[in-house]
Design an enzyme around this catalytic site. Sequence first.
Site, PDB file in Angstrom:
ATOM      1  N   HIS A 192       0.821  -1.215   0.000  1.00  0.00           N
ATOM      2  CA  HIS A 192       0.000   0.000   0.000  1.00  0.00           C
ATOM      3  C   HIS A 192       0.856   1.266   0.000  1.00  0.00           C
ATOM      4  O   HIS A 192       2.040   1.242   0.341  1.00  0.00           O
ATOM      5  CB  HIS A 192      -0.948   0.009   1.198  1.00  0.00           C
ATOM      6  CG  HIS A 192      -0.232   0.075   2.527  1.00  0.00           C
ATOM      7  ND1 HIS A 192       0.299   1.242   3.027  1.00  0.00           N
ATOM      8  CD2 HIS A 192       0.041  -0.880   3.442  1.00  0.00           C
ATOM      9  CE1 HIS A 192       0.861   1.018   4.194  1.00  0.00           C
ATOM     10  NE2 HIS A 192       0.727  -0.271   4.474  1.00  0.00           N
ATOM     11  N   GLU A 251      -2.275  -6.912   7.587  1.00  0.00           N
ATOM     12  CA  GLU A 251      -1.002  -6.830   8.291  1.00  0.00           C
ATOM     13  C   GLU A 251      -1.073  -7.655   9.577  1.00  0.00           C
ATOM     14  O   GLU A 251      -2.162  -8.045  10.033  1.00  0.00           O
ATOM     15  CB  GLU A 251      -0.711  -5.349   8.605  1.00  0.00           C
ATOM     16  CG  GLU A 251       0.570  -5.051   9.345  1.00  0.00           C
ATOM     17  CD  GLU A 251       1.805  -5.474   8.572  1.00  0.00           C
ATOM     18  OE1 GLU A 251       2.139  -6.678   8.657  1.00  0.00           O
ATOM     19  OE2 GLU A 251       2.431  -4.619   7.921  1.00  0.00           O
ATOM     20  N   ASN A 283      -1.354  -8.397  13.363  1.00  0.00           N
ATOM     21  CA  ASN A 283      -2.022  -7.702  14.462  1.00  0.00           C
ATOM     22  C   ASN A 283      -0.991  -7.487  15.568  1.00  0.00           C
ATOM     23  O   ASN A 283      -0.526  -8.447  16.188  1.00  0.00           O
ATOM     24  CB  ASN A 283      -3.199  -8.536  14.959  1.00  0.00           C
ATOM     25  CG  ASN A 283      -4.033  -7.811  15.997  1.00  0.00           C
ATOM     26  OD1 ASN A 283      -3.589  -6.836  16.602  1.00  0.00           O
ATOM     27  ND2 ASN A 283      -5.247  -8.284  16.224  1.00  0.00           N
TER      28      ASN A 283
END
Length: 216
Positions: A13, A86, A88
């Site tokens: 991203h 992603e 945690n």
Amino acid sequence: MTTIAMRLCLVRHGETAWNAEQRMQGHKDLPLSPEGLEQAEQAGGLFVGLKAAALYSSDLQRAWQTAQPIAAALGLPITRLTALRERNYGRCEGMIRHEVAARYPDDATALRERTPDYVLPGGESLNQHRRRIEACINALAEKHAGETVVVVTHGGVLDLIYRRATDTPIEKPRDFPIPNTGICWLNIAGDDWQIEQWADTAHLGERGAIEVTANF
């Protein structure tokens, strides 16, 4: 019997405000920064004319915002998958390195040393994250054998995929780049994961050399 490969394009991203501040994001659902939105538009242009069977994205907004220009270029819908999230980071999310070290020294040590089975309170261990990601990619490879698929996801996900493809131990300090909107190509056929290209940022010009992450 020969296993037919899936050609997989992975995209990290674009930049977020927390990336720039080197804060741990994990499952926190932050949008792209103005810089990140521009990076996403630049990345999207690379996909014009590419014939892909599907476009998948983590369901966190920094990933699916990055996927939107790619979807427009491909003419495909975005399928959001929670499994592509992603890691945690639990109680450490929102913190920068020295804040974790001051408040949760055991967590900081585990993050720094990449302890595989240390479960961050409220979050996941590296191995739990690895199993989630590998199961997701294997399922996509089975579904899309012989096809090209694009996946927009996160830095920690790309870290684990690189290690799986190169047989790099999960505990080893990272020595490979994972820049925002870096483009990676792999061929995946059963247990054989081969990297074609890693972390291409030519679309970003000089900014391609910048990597913002909260690595320990």
